[in-house]
Scaffold this motif. Structure first.
Motif, short mmCIF file in Angstrom:
data_model
loop_
_atom_site.label_atom_id
_atom_site.label_comp_id
_atom_site.label_asym_id
_atom_site.label_seq_id
_atom_site.Cartn_x
_atom_site.Cartn_y
_atom_site.Cartn_z
N HIS A 266 34.75 47.61 35.25
CA HIS A 266 35.78 47.78 34.10
C HIS A 266 36.33 46.16 33.72
CE1 HIS A 266 36.85 51.69 33.07
NE2 HIS A 266 36.63 52.00 34.23
N GLY A 267 36.83 45.76 32.53
CA GLY A 267 37.40 44.84 32.23
C GLY A 267 36.46 43.42 32.25
N ASP A 376 27.92 38.67 56.02
CA ASP A 376 29.13 38.84 57.07
C ASP A 376 30.41 39.25 56.16
OD1 ASP A 376 28.01 38.21 59.75
OD2 ASP A 376 27.65 36.36 58.65
N VAL A 377 30.67 38.45 55.15
CA VAL A 377 31.65 38.73 54.16
C VAL A 377 31.41 38.90 52.65
CG1 VAL A 377 33.67 37.83 55.97
CG2 VAL A 377 32.66 36.28 54.12
N VAL A 378 32.19 39.52 51.95
CA VAL A 378 32.03 39.29 50.53
C VAL A 378 33.07 38.67 49.95
CG1 VAL A 378 31.76 40.43 48.37
CG2 VAL A 378 30.59 41.41 50.66
N LEU A 379 32.95 37.54 49.02
CA LEU A 379 34.09 36.71 48.55
C LEU A 379 34.12 37.14 46.85
CD1 LEU A 379 35.82 34.25 49.05
CD2 LEU A 379 34.04 32.84 48.06
N THR A 380 35.15 37.39 46.51
CA THR A 380 35.29 37.87 44.76
C THR A 380 36.70 37.57 44.60
OG1 THR A 380 36.58 40.11 45.23
CG2 THR A 380 34.38 39.96 45.69
N PRO A 381 37.12 37.63 43.21
CA PRO A 381 38.51 37.63 42.74
C PRO A 381 39.31 38.63 42.99
CG PRO A 381 37.01 37.05 40.89
CD PRO A 381 36.06 37.67 42.01
N THR A 382 40.58 38.58 43.30
CA THR A 382 41.24 39.77 43.65
C THR A 382 41.56 40.81 42.52
OG1 THR A 382 42.30 38.71 45.48
CG2 THR A 382 43.38 40.77 44.87
N MET A 383 41.91 40.03 41.36
CA MET A 383 42.14 40.69 40.09
C MET A 383 41.40 40.18 38.98
SD MET A 383 46.30 40.77 40.02
CE MET A 383 46.52 41.38 38.65
N ASN A 384 41.38 40.87 38.04
CA ASN A 384 40.17 40.49 36.95
C ASN A 384 41.11 39.20 36.09
OD1 ASN A 384 39.34 42.85 37.45
ND2 ASN A 384 38.53 43.23 35.23
N ALA A 385 42.58 39.22 36.31
CA ALA A 385 43.21 38.02 35.63
C ALA A 385 44.33 37.39 36.65
CB ALA A 385 43.86 38.30 34.41
N LEU A 400 48.09 57.79 26.20
CA LEU A 400 47.01 57.63 27.22
C LEU A 400 46.84 59.23 28.08
CD1 LEU A 400 47.80 54.49 28.80
CD2 LEU A 400 45.92 54.98 27.49
N ASP A 401 45.61 59.76 27.93
CA ASP A 401 45.33 60.71 28.74
C ASP A 401 45.09 60.40 30.36
OD1 ASP A 401 42.76 59.86 28.60
OD2 ASP A 401 42.05 61.40 27.87
N ALA A 402 44.95 61.18 31.32
CA ALA A 402 44.47 60.73 32.65
C ALA A 402 43.43 59.64 32.69
CB ALA A 402 44.23 61.81 33.23
N ARG A 403 42.27 59.94 32.07
CA ARG A 403 41.20 59.24 32.40
C ARG A 403 41.51 57.69 31.80
NH1 ARG A 403 36.22 58.86 34.72
NH2 ARG A 403 35.69 56.60 34.59
N GLY A 404 42.28 57.77 30.23
CA GLY A 404 42.59 56.73 29.56
C GLY A 404 43.55 55.85 30.80
N TRP A 405 44.48 56.29 31.42
CA TRP A 405 45.43 55.68 32.23
C TRP A 405 44.61 54.93 33.35
CZ3 TRP A 405 49.53 52.67 32.41
CH2 TRP A 405 49.96 52.54 33.89
N TYR A 406 43.56 55.68 34.11
CA TYR A 406 42.98 55.09 35.13
C TYR A 406 42.21 53.98 34.61
CZ TYR A 406 39.11 54.81 38.55
OH TYR A 406 38.10 54.35 39.30
N ASP A 407 41.36 54.16 33.55
CA ASP A 407 40.65 53.01 33.11
C ASP A 407 41.64 51.76 32.73
OD1 ASP A 407 38.41 54.48 33.26
OD2 ASP A 407 38.33 54.97 30.99
N HIS A 408 42.77 51.76 32.36
CA HIS A 408 43.61 50.86 31.88
C HIS A 408 44.11 50.20 33.09
CE1 HIS A 408 46.31 48.90 29.39
NE2 HIS A 408 47.42 49.47 29.82
N ILE A 409 44.29 50.97 34.25
CA ILE A 409 44.68 50.38 35.46
C ILE A 409 43.69 49.25 36.04
CG2 ILE A 409 45.35 50.59 37.87
CD1 ILE A 409 46.91 53.32 37.14
N SER A 411 41.12 48.26 34.56
CA SER A 411 40.45 47.14 33.94
C SER A 411 41.04 45.82 34.08
CB SER A 411 40.77 47.47 32.27
OG SER A 411 42.19 47.38 32.09
N THR A 412 42.30 45.97 35.14
CA THR A 412 42.90 44.81 35.17
C THR A 412 42.57 44.52 37.04
OG1 THR A 412 45.05 45.76 36.24
CG2 THR A 412 44.77 45.22 34.14
#
Length: 477
Positions: A266-267, A376-385, A400-409, A411-412
């Motif tokens: 996502h995102g 040993d470890v994985v290094l990533t961003p924490t958030m998309n922004a 927003l329906d249920a899946r729309g809300w999940y995808d919206h969350i 995506s960040t």
């Protein structure tokens, strides 16, 4: 002690001063109360408190007298009304007992002065519940502090508290830690007890701990509160030595996988978040670690479908239990629009759907377990922004329906949920900064039950890329 002096000290330093008699715990609590009252009008992060008298706590615990707050979700203290960020619970329902983790917070000596805000029932990467209003980010009051532990993060970032409780079912400790420039550790599943109310909260995705400003506070609190309680499903081996010693000792040379594409699919990832991860990777290479681009092969669509089922079934179950206990039928006056939508979808799920989600989780856990045999470890961003605008994640949006809300969350926040599904420990560290002076969180994920490696590496990064002198725009003093 002046509030401005108090605000400069982390929990470890405050505890040491109280223990040696350099300052009295009553002085510290007075400074904390004044600090909380000073920042609350701006950030709106407390939903109860500051109380005149803290909850009972051990006078000889390792953090005796250190001011603290409990997130108003999942964890609870005997006799203290809890609302879980929802109008469904009215003005709050007093709980008959402590949860096990709250009992351990008391034994550690933490002096709880209030409850912090959460989005409704925790399903948001923002903290703006209709019940108690919007929490604002101390770095920029027009931005979100993240969620669902956004109230805790706002108070620790503003230096009104040195440490505060949080919980994490999809990133809810790490997301606000990233948005507010803090250290946010999601421990391994089973490292802290979810009892007695839960065995595997959120189908095993949910874990509880704290948000801090320093790695040593994070390690010291984990030393103080980790461990098995009778009836817990998991019993992890005790660490070979205290976690605070791991921080001081630092890390051995590690094989580090660097990855900047969301696991959830996502995102879009902000280039500044990518830059922060790549800069951290170069620092780690300079410290003697081997860093290369690599990632576990997670099938994003199946992962999201399973995670979506876990969240909606959990919300439906929780709302039905609360409604039955209170004798109410939840409607628009009690629940936000997306909460109702997720619960309605959750009620349509069958046992076969839950088992299908667990089969996906099993595949993901084993995929990451094999991957960690090489890295040993994985290094990533924490958030998309670095953060999101206040109001962007509006849980009361009727479109927003249920899946729309999940995808919206998600995506960040496309990087955090993986470790909830696998149970691995993961930590967000404030290693980057934007041109607006907003913090940028970088996430490190380690193998299951290996908080020692994670905290040793976090200590190295804190020494190499220190953040203690950074200040948000809204801060005590």
């Amino acid at each position: 002690m002046k509030p401005s002096e108090y605000a400069e000290l982390d929990a470890t330093a405050l505890a040491a001063m109280i223990r040696t008699g350099e300052v009295g715990d009553a002085e510290v609590l007075q400074a904390a109360t004044e600090a909380l009252e000073a920042v609350q009008p701006a950030v709106n992060a407390l939903v109860s408190g500051p109380w005149d008298t803290p909850l009972d706590h051990a006078p000889d615990g390792p953090f005796a007298g250190v001011p603290f707050a409990i997130k108003d979700l999942i964890a609870h203290a005997a006799g203290v009304p809890t609302r879980s960020g929802s109008r469904l619970l009215g003005a709050g329902v007093p709980m008959p007992t402590d949860t096990h983790l709250v009992t351990r917070f008391r034994r550690a000596g933490l002096a709880t002065l209030g409850l912090t805000a959460t989005p409704e029932l925790g399903f948001n990467a923002n903290t703006e519940p209709v019940a108690t209003g919007s929490v604002r980010n101390p770095w920029d009051l027009h931005r979100s502090p993240g969620g669902s532990s956004g109230g805790a993060a706002a108070l620790v970032a503003a230096r009104a508290l040195p440490v505060a409780h949080g919980n994490d079912g999809g990133g809810s400790i790490r997301i606000p830690a990233a948005a507010c420039g803090l250290v946010g550790l999601k421990p391994s599943q089973g490292r802290t007890s979810p009892g007695p109310d839960y065995g595997d909260p959120l189908l095993g995705l949910g874990v509880e701990f704290v948000l801090t400003r320093s790695v040593r506070d994070c390690a010291g609190l984990l030393d103080a509160v980790h461990g098995y309680e009778p009836g817990d499903r998991y019993r992890l081996p005790d660490p070979a030595r205290p976690y605070v010693e791991e921080v001081d000792a630092g890390s051995r040379p590690l094989r580090i996988a660097l990855h900047t594409e969301p696991f959830s699919g996502h995102g879009v990832v902000d280039p500044r978040c990518v830059d922060a991860v790549e800069s951290a990777g170069r620092t780690l290479e300079a410290l003697g670690h081997h860093v290369e681009r690599a990632a576990p092969a997670v099938e994003a669509a199946a992962f999201d479908d399973a995670n979506f089922i876990a969240w909606c079934s959990f919300l439906a179950d929780g709302i039905d239990i609360i409604g039955a206990a209170l004798g109410v039928t939840p409607g628009p006056d009690q629940l936000e629009s997306t909460t109702r939508a997720c619960a309605e979808y959750g009620r349509t799920l069958r046992a076969a759907d839950i088992y299908a989600a667990e089969r996906v989780f099993n595949i993901v856990r084993r995929t990451l377990g094999v991957f960690h045999q090489q890295y040993d470890v994985v290094l990533t961003p924490t958030m998309n922004a670095p953060n999101t605008a206040a109001g962007y994640l509006n849980a009361d949006d009727p479109t927003l329906d249920a899946r729309g809300w999940y995808d919206h969350i998600f995506s960040t926040a496309g990087f955090t949920a993986l470790s909830n599904v696998t149970g691995n420990p993961a930590i967000s560290l404030p290693l980057g900064t934007t041109e607006e002076n907003w913090p940028i969180g970088v996430q490190v994920m380690a193998p299951y039950a290996d908080e020692a490696t994670l905290l040793g590496l976090a200590g190295d990064l804190e020494r190499a890329l220190p953040w203690q002198d950074r200040r948000p725009g809204t801060v005590v003093g």
